[in-house]
Design an enzyme around this catalytic site. Structure first.
Site, PDB file in Angstrom:
ATOM      1  N   GLY A  12       0.842  -1.197   0.000  1.00 48.77           N
ATOM      2  CA  GLY A  12       0.000   0.000   0.000  1.00 48.77           C
ATOM      3  C   GLY A  12       0.879   1.249   0.000  1.00 48.77           C
ATOM      4  O   GLY A  12       2.112   1.157   0.094  1.00 48.77           O
ATOM      5  N   ASP A  13       0.234   2.409  -0.178  1.00 51.45           N
ATOM      6  CA  ASP A  13       0.970   3.683  -0.165  1.00 51.45           C
ATOM      7  C   ASP A  13       2.025   3.771  -1.260  1.00 51.45           C
ATOM      8  O   ASP A  13       3.053   4.411  -1.098  1.00 51.45           O
ATOM      9  CB  ASP A  13       1.615   3.929   1.211  1.00 51.45           C
ATOM     10  CG  ASP A  13       0.604   3.764   2.319  1.00 51.45           C
ATOM     11  OD1 ASP A  13      -0.496   4.315   2.173  1.00 51.45           O
ATOM     12  OD2 ASP A  13       0.898   3.075   3.308  1.00 51.45           O
ATOM     13  N   LYS A  16      -0.860   5.128  -5.607  1.00 52.69           N
ATOM     14  CA  LYS A  16      -1.916   4.803  -6.587  1.00 52.69           C
ATOM     15  C   LYS A  16      -2.835   5.996  -6.839  1.00 52.69           C
ATOM     16  O   LYS A  16      -3.277   6.212  -7.960  1.00 52.69           O
ATOM     17  CB  LYS A  16      -2.767   3.622  -6.084  1.00 52.69           C
ATOM     18  CG  LYS A  16      -2.020   2.306  -6.060  1.00 52.69           C
ATOM     19  CD  LYS A  16      -2.906   1.192  -5.531  1.00 52.69           C
ATOM     20  CE  LYS A  16      -3.236   1.330  -4.053  1.00 52.69           C
ATOM     21  NZ  LYS A  16      -2.072   1.258  -3.157  1.00 52.69           N
ATOM     22  N   GLY A  42      -6.103   5.476   2.218  1.00 54.07           N
ATOM     23  CA  GLY A  42      -6.160   6.914   1.959  1.00 54.07           C
ATOM     24  C   GLY A  42      -5.388   7.202   0.693  1.00 54.07           C
ATOM     25  O   GLY A  42      -4.218   6.875   0.594  1.00 54.07           O
ATOM     26  N   HIS A  43      -6.060   7.768  -0.305  1.00 54.25           N
ATOM     27  CA  HIS A  43      -5.372   8.112  -1.548  1.00 54.25           C
ATOM     28  C   HIS A  43      -5.240   9.630  -1.647  1.00 54.25           C
ATOM     29  O   HIS A  43      -6.198  10.362  -1.434  1.00 54.25           O
ATOM     30  CB  HIS A  43      -6.124   7.537  -2.745  1.00 54.25           C
ATOM     31  CG  HIS A  43      -6.014   6.043  -2.847  1.00 54.25           C
ATOM     32  ND1 HIS A  43      -6.597   5.298  -3.837  1.00 54.25           N
ATOM     33  CD2 HIS A  43      -5.350   5.160  -2.064  1.00 54.25           C
ATOM     34  CE1 HIS A  43      -6.302   4.018  -3.662  1.00 54.25           C
ATOM     35  NE2 HIS A  43      -5.555   3.899  -2.587  1.00 54.25           N
ATOM     36  N   ARG A 137     -22.716 -13.157   7.271  1.00 54.16           N
ATOM     37  CA  ARG A 137     -24.011 -12.775   6.681  1.00 54.16           C
ATOM     38  C   ARG A 137     -24.876 -11.962   7.635  1.00 54.16           C
ATOM     39  O   ARG A 137     -26.100 -12.037   7.606  1.00 54.16           O
ATOM     40  CB  ARG A 137     -24.800 -14.013   6.186  1.00 54.16           C
ATOM     41  CG  ARG A 137     -24.557 -14.431   4.752  1.00 54.16           C
ATOM     42  CD  ARG A 137     -23.153 -14.821   4.370  1.00 54.16           C
ATOM     43  NE  ARG A 137     -22.479 -15.797   5.207  1.00 54.16           N
ATOM     44  CZ  ARG A 137     -22.545 -17.126   5.070  1.00 54.16           C
ATOM     45  NH1 ARG A 137     -23.275 -17.660   4.127  1.00 54.16           N
ATOM     46  NH2 ARG A 137     -21.845 -17.922   5.847  1.00 54.16           N
ATOM     47  N   GLN A 175      -4.894  -0.591  -1.094  1.00 56.35           N
ATOM     48  CA  GLN A 175      -3.877  -1.364  -0.379  1.00 56.35           C
ATOM     49  C   GLN A 175      -2.794  -1.852  -1.359  1.00 56.35           C
ATOM     50  O   GLN A 175      -2.622  -1.252  -2.402  1.00 56.35           O
ATOM     51  CB  GLN A 175      -4.504  -2.546   0.383  1.00 56.35           C
ATOM     52  CG  GLN A 175      -5.188  -2.152   1.681  1.00 56.35           C
ATOM     53  CD  GLN A 175      -6.545  -1.526   1.466  1.00 56.35           C
ATOM     54  OE1 GLN A 175      -7.279  -1.893   0.551  1.00 56.35           O
ATOM     55  NE2 GLN A 175      -6.893  -0.568   2.293  1.00 56.35           N
ATOM     56  N   THR A 321       7.368  11.904 -10.804  1.00 52.42           N
ATOM     57  CA  THR A 321       8.572  12.674 -10.476  1.00 52.42           C
ATOM     58  C   THR A 321       8.272  13.856  -9.554  1.00 52.42           C
ATOM     59  O   THR A 321       9.100  14.758  -9.417  1.00 52.42           O
ATOM     60  CB  THR A 321       9.240  13.206 -11.759  1.00 52.42           C
ATOM     61  OG1 THR A 321       8.270  13.992 -12.460  1.00 52.42           O
ATOM     62  CG2 THR A 321       9.736  12.083 -12.635  1.00 52.42           C
TER      63      THR A 321
HETATM   64  P1  IMP Z   1      -6.713  -3.022   8.239  1.00 55.47           P
HETATM   65  O1  IMP Z   1      -6.769  -3.067   6.741  1.00 55.47           O
HETATM   66  O2  IMP Z   1      -7.141  -1.707   8.819  1.00 55.47           O
HETATM   67  O3  IMP Z   1      -7.424  -4.198   8.846  1.00 55.47           O
HETATM   68  O4  IMP Z   1      -5.162  -3.177   8.651  1.00 55.47           O
HETATM   69  C1  IMP Z   1      -4.424  -4.353   8.381  1.00 55.47           C
HETATM   70  C2  IMP Z   1      -3.011  -4.015   7.915  1.00 55.47           C
HETATM   71  O5  IMP Z   1      -3.072  -3.418   6.633  1.00 55.47           O
HETATM   72  C3  IMP Z   1      -2.282  -3.009   8.800  1.00 55.47           C
HETATM   73  O6  IMP Z   1      -0.888  -3.314   8.784  1.00 55.47           O
HETATM   74  C4  IMP Z   1      -2.523  -1.688   8.090  1.00 55.47           C
HETATM   75  O7  IMP Z   1      -1.524  -0.744   8.377  1.00 55.47           O
HETATM   76  C5  IMP Z   1      -2.459  -2.142   6.643  1.00 55.47           C
HETATM   77  N1  IMP Z   1      -3.201  -1.268   5.717  1.00 55.47           N
HETATM   78  C6  IMP Z   1      -4.536  -1.290   5.464  1.00 55.47           C
HETATM   79  N2  IMP Z   1      -4.841  -0.381   4.527  1.00 55.47           N
HETATM   80  C7  IMP Z   1      -3.711   0.211   4.158  1.00 55.47           C
HETATM   81  C8  IMP Z   1      -3.385   1.219   3.199  1.00 55.47           C
HETATM   82  O8  IMP Z   1      -4.209   1.743   2.455  1.00 55.47           O
HETATM   83  N3  IMP Z   1      -2.055   1.579   3.126  1.00 55.47           N
HETATM   84  C9  IMP Z   1      -1.125   0.987   3.893  1.00 55.47           C
HETATM   85  N4  IMP Z   1      -1.370   0.053   4.786  1.00 55.47           N
HETATM   86  C10 IMP Z   1      -2.652  -0.344   4.926  1.00 55.47           C
HETATM   87 MG    MG Z   2      -2.378   5.298   1.480  1.00 58.33          MG
END
Ligand code: IMP
Ligand code: MG
Length: 333
Positions: A12-13, A16, A42-43, A137, A175, A321
């Protein structure tokens, strides 16, 4: 295009949001549709110095023409979503699937309880407990909430019908590959599969309809929360290299490591990637900041891109860049 899926190659991060907002402005898809988990992502994207952040909407709000959609597989936090709808003024062009799941305050409480937050390092946004209720469910659907009724639609039908009409559809993943519940570093993962196939399933798009899978890597690797990060740098070293970041959703410090070619190759396999994007090249190679033509990148930066292409056999078609959406080298065509 016509159907392009954009997913993250690491944890993630990867940036995107910036890539999606660039493609949305440049390629002018008729639909940009978000799959993935939910408001745990978070985007961020920047245009002309203005910083935009979304946790529920697709990162395409800057293209005022396209329809924005959220697929059935996503779990929605209504408060965050409604807030983003009015902040970005997208009332007339946002559609959420009737079968999106709904996060309630009890899910957030359960996610913030020590077990999940302490053991896994979750974002505490309620997505995991909501998805566990979906599996049981018992989760409520978007169609049950009056305040969401103006936006309800059949997203899978809309997306597939658009492709029948030869329109362009951009699919936004959230993610990253190694946060996948199935293919990531379990148990330090998110609550769903987040590889390209799963993102397509989230919106109801069959595998034969996808033309391109663009996998996004950052020029270095970062990870928030617990779990293995190979060749992890100390915070001091990360700061020295300019790789130290703070998370969008949680404000937590991101751990950092150099670009990992083995992980990159595995991510390409897991996602069936057809092309690559590399973001934040300017952080790894500051002399490349704001450059928008490949030829003008430094030799060191071009060597790095070449190294990725040699190791993976795929072309790096898009390179970031700088922060601005248009601080982008586009090598497609
Ligand atoms: P959850 O998705 O909140 O259940 O977190 C599970 C794991 O995924 C943790 O290590 C979070 O930091 C990571 N994680 C979930 N969403 C993101 C994202 O958008 N960016 C980075 N890490 C994420
Ligand atoms: Mg992010």
């Amino acid at each position: 295009m016509p159907a392009t899926v954009v997913v993250g190659g690491f944890f993630g991060d990867e940036g995107k949001g910036k890539i999606i907002s660039y493609l949305a402005l440049k390629d002018k898809p008729q639909i940009v549709v978000r799959g993935g988990v939910g408001p745990n992502a978070g985007h961020t994207f920047v245009l002309d110095g203005q910083v935009h952040k979304v946790r529920m909407l697709p990162s395409a709000v800057l293209n005022k023409e396209c329809r924005l959609m959220i697929g059935a597989g996503v779990v929605i936090n209504p408060e965050i979503l409604l807030n983003e709808i009015s902040r970005h003024n997208v009332q007339d062009r946002l559609f959420i699937d009737r079968q999106c799941g709904v996060i309630e305050s009890s899910h957030i409480d359960r996610d913030k309880a020590d077990d999940l937050k302490g053991r896994i390092g979750t974002t505490g946004s309620g997505t995991g407990p909501a998805n566990s209720d979906r599996a049981l469910r018992t989760l409520h659907m978007a169609s049950e909430l009056k305040e969401l009724s103006p936006y309800l639609g059949d997203v899978s039908n809309a997306v597939n019908f658009a492709l029948d009409r030869m329109e362009k559809v951009l699919v936004e993943g959230t993610q990253g590959t190694f946060l996948s519940l199935y293919h990531g570093s379990y148990p330090y993962v998110t609550s769903k599969d987040v590889t390209a196939s799963a993102i397509c399933a989230d919106i109801g798009l069959g595998p034969t309809r996808v033309d391109d899978v663009m996998l996004v890597f950052k020029a270095y690797v970062t990870r928030v929360g617990a779990g293995l990060l190979q060749n992890e740098l100390s915070k001091e070293e990360a700061q020295k290299r300019g790789w130290f970041e703070v998370a969008t959703v949680t404000g937590r410090e991101r751990r950092a490591a150099p670009f990992n070619f083995d992980l990159a190759k595995r991510a390409i396999m897991l996602n069936g990637a057809t092309q690559l994007a590399v973001t934040k090249l300017d952080i790894a190679f500051p002399e490349c900041a704001h450059i928008r033509q490949y030829d003008k990148l430094s030799e060191a930066a071009k060597n790095f891109i070449q190294q990725i292409e040699n190791a993976t056999g795929l072309k790096v078609t898009v390179v970031g860049t700088g922060e601005d959406v248009y601080d982008t080298v586009d090598r497609r065509s």
